[in-house]
Design a protein around this motif. Sequence first.
Motif, PDB file in Angstrom:
ATOM      1  N   GLU A   1      -0.653   2.638  -3.071  1.00 14.52           N
ATOM      2  CA  GLU A   1      -1.820   3.367  -2.584  1.00 14.52           C
ATOM      3  C   GLU A   1      -3.015   3.119  -3.507  1.00 14.52           C
ATOM      4  O   GLU A   1      -3.501   2.012  -3.620  1.00 14.52           O
ATOM      5  CB  GLU A   1      -1.505   4.856  -2.429  1.00 14.52           C
ATOM      6  CG  GLU A   1      -2.473   5.582  -1.519  1.00 14.52           C
ATOM      7  CD  GLU A   1      -2.105   7.033  -1.320  1.00 14.52           C
ATOM      8  OE1 GLU A   1      -1.955   7.751  -2.340  1.00 14.52           O
ATOM      9  OE2 GLU A   1      -1.968   7.447  -0.159  1.00 14.52           O
ATOM     10  N   TYR A   2      -3.504   4.176  -4.209  1.00 18.56           N
ATOM     11  CA  TYR A   2      -4.716   4.059  -5.021  1.00 18.56           C
ATOM     12  C   TYR A   2      -4.456   3.430  -6.386  1.00 18.56           C
ATOM     13  O   TYR A   2      -5.361   3.353  -7.221  1.00 18.56           O
ATOM     14  CB  TYR A   2      -5.347   5.442  -5.216  1.00 18.56           C
ATOM     15  CG  TYR A   2      -4.424   6.447  -5.861  1.00 18.56           C
ATOM     16  CD1 TYR A   2      -4.271   6.501  -7.235  1.00 18.56           C
ATOM     17  CD2 TYR A   2      -3.688   7.336  -5.077  1.00 18.56           C
ATOM     18  CE1 TYR A   2      -3.406   7.409  -7.831  1.00 18.56           C
ATOM     19  CE2 TYR A   2      -2.840   8.256  -5.662  1.00 18.56           C
ATOM     20  CZ  TYR A   2      -2.701   8.289  -7.035  1.00 18.56           C
ATOM     21  OH  TYR A   2      -1.840   9.194  -7.617  1.00 18.56           O
TER      22      TYR A   2
ATOM     23  N   TYR B   1       0.833  -1.208   0.000  1.00 22.03           N
ATOM     24  CA  TYR B   1       0.000   0.000   0.000  1.00 22.03           C
ATOM     25  C   TYR B   1       0.866   1.255   0.000  1.00 22.03           C
ATOM     26  O   TYR B   1       0.536   2.251  -0.650  1.00 22.03           O
ATOM     27  CB  TYR B   1      -0.934   0.002   1.215  1.00 22.03           C
ATOM     28  CG  TYR B   1      -1.797   1.242   1.289  1.00 22.03           C
ATOM     29  CD1 TYR B   1      -2.886   1.405   0.438  1.00 22.03           C
ATOM     30  CD2 TYR B   1      -1.510   2.270   2.191  1.00 22.03           C
ATOM     31  CE1 TYR B   1      -3.678   2.555   0.487  1.00 22.03           C
ATOM     32  CE2 TYR B   1      -2.293   3.414   2.250  1.00 22.03           C
ATOM     33  CZ  TYR B   1      -3.379   3.548   1.402  1.00 22.03           C
ATOM     34  OH  TYR B   1      -4.141   4.683   1.440  1.00 22.03           O
TER      35      TYR B   1
END
Length: 582
Positions: free
Chosen positions: A176-177, A172
């Motif tokens: 992340e996104y 992550y």
Amino acid sequence: MNSHIVIKDCYKTYRHDQDKARTPEETVARVKERLEKLKINILSETRRIDTGRLDIPVYISLCGDDATRLTGTKKQMGKGATPIQSEASAVMELMERFSFFSFIRRSSFPLLPYGEVASEAVSPEMLKQSVYDDSTPLDLCREFLQDVPLRWTRATNLTRGEDQWVPIDWFYLINEYNGPAAGNTIEEAILQSLCEVVERHVGSIISYEKRSTPLIDPASLKDPAAVELVEKFRRQGIELYMRDFSLDTGIPTVGALAYDPSTFPQLSEIIFTAGTTSNPEKSLSRALTEIAQLAGDFESRTSYRPTLPKYTSLEEAGYLMENHRTVSIGDLPNLDHDNLKVEIERCVNALRRIGLEVLVIDVTHPELGVPAVYTIVPGAHFLDRTRDTDFAQHAARTLLQSVPIEQIMPHMERLLHLFGPRYDLTFFLAHSLELEGRPKTALSLFLQALDQNPDPREIASIYVHIASCRKDLAQYEEALEALAQAEQFNDELKEIYNLRGFCYYQLKRHRDAISAFEKAIELDPGSAIDYANIGSNLRELGFKQEAIRLYRMALELDPDIEFARDNIARLEEAMEKDSTAA
């Protein structure tokens, strides 16, 4: 525990500008039907926002209060060649984000030493590969990992056809996104998320190296949607450059750059996007509809934060406009098939050939029930997070994310012992002490890190943490001196001005504090806390009505700032008393 992912045959029923298992009309109807049955406020409304100039529809989904609180955003944007597809995209983007952040922020991930799950976990080699570390000795990585507690989740390794334990925070912090997607089916979600990871991987390489790639001949297009989209740009006089970004992946990616000579730079911007799907012309359509999504119809500036660079001059973007070689769209790889399962297999095999494995985590929200996944490809580039780092530095970041702060110290010290002395590991040890509430000890280590030949790009951050420790020790003047040093190395760190404002507030220099917080907002217009901080300084200066206005602005951005709500109540009560007394 297994990953719950089973990939089945899944045939396309919609193939205009995107390939989907259901029509966009069905997608929107099914999701809205599910949302009506929930007590969670996720979607407020969908709204078309383009001006119509390009005739390429752009929709947004406005988040409900529960979604805003969880995700930190108020809207999600959608793209498509038709209004209903753009609306469906906006709705599914919100489903993706809500599902993903629910998984990340509300799951109870087991905290286990690597050694306990090593036989079924991703390997140390894969962890090194994820940060492009080819120099750290593998035996040292294994030695360190053995007793380190990490937060784990189960994933399906599509490359190996088996389930594996994955340290969620490790990946992550890199991605992340980058990697979540929602779909009508789990297969649709997997394919989209995998392609998005590839899209950002090649985009990162090409933009970082300013690599020359072949132009695509628009005359070679055959897909009606792609041809129509290109024509819409041409009719408005938009300069459009389409390039083959596929590199060695074996998966078709199209990069696209567009600008309007009649409005740039006064009213519009250069827009740079990329699109990846299993079909090269669908990839082109994805890149072009994303340009429409970000461009404001080339007649107004936007505030979007791109993954790819946001170039401000034609000179900067020159490598994307040069013409050394032109290819047909048919020269790009093509993995197209009616069955999404087959396309997934083809994409996985293409990445296998260049040494990349595909991990997929099921992040479907149990109440929402819209299929959602998080796809991880260790070794895929994303922004700068896979550059200028290594195993030890990323392990330090992961410890701060994974391990309870009261348990972190021995692991940080062991990391420094095995891989140090190094300024970055000294820094992270100091930061863990700072988080533990030991600013005096942390301060001495931050000062030590400054003497260990730090990367010049990191010196400002070290000074900010020195200032934070000084602030915690109530040494406000000394903190301001450290912040002045930080500003000399990087005057675009928002934290400098937030901390400066706090110190000025404590010194009762309220007008100086307001100026500092205004600078923080200039760098981050969505920083709710800084609006609230300005409100507090206005309150101290006696400007009650203005303070209330700033507190309300803060609460619009973040409804959870309780001190802003409390201060509004106190100020309104005080103003009412003043009015009565008068």
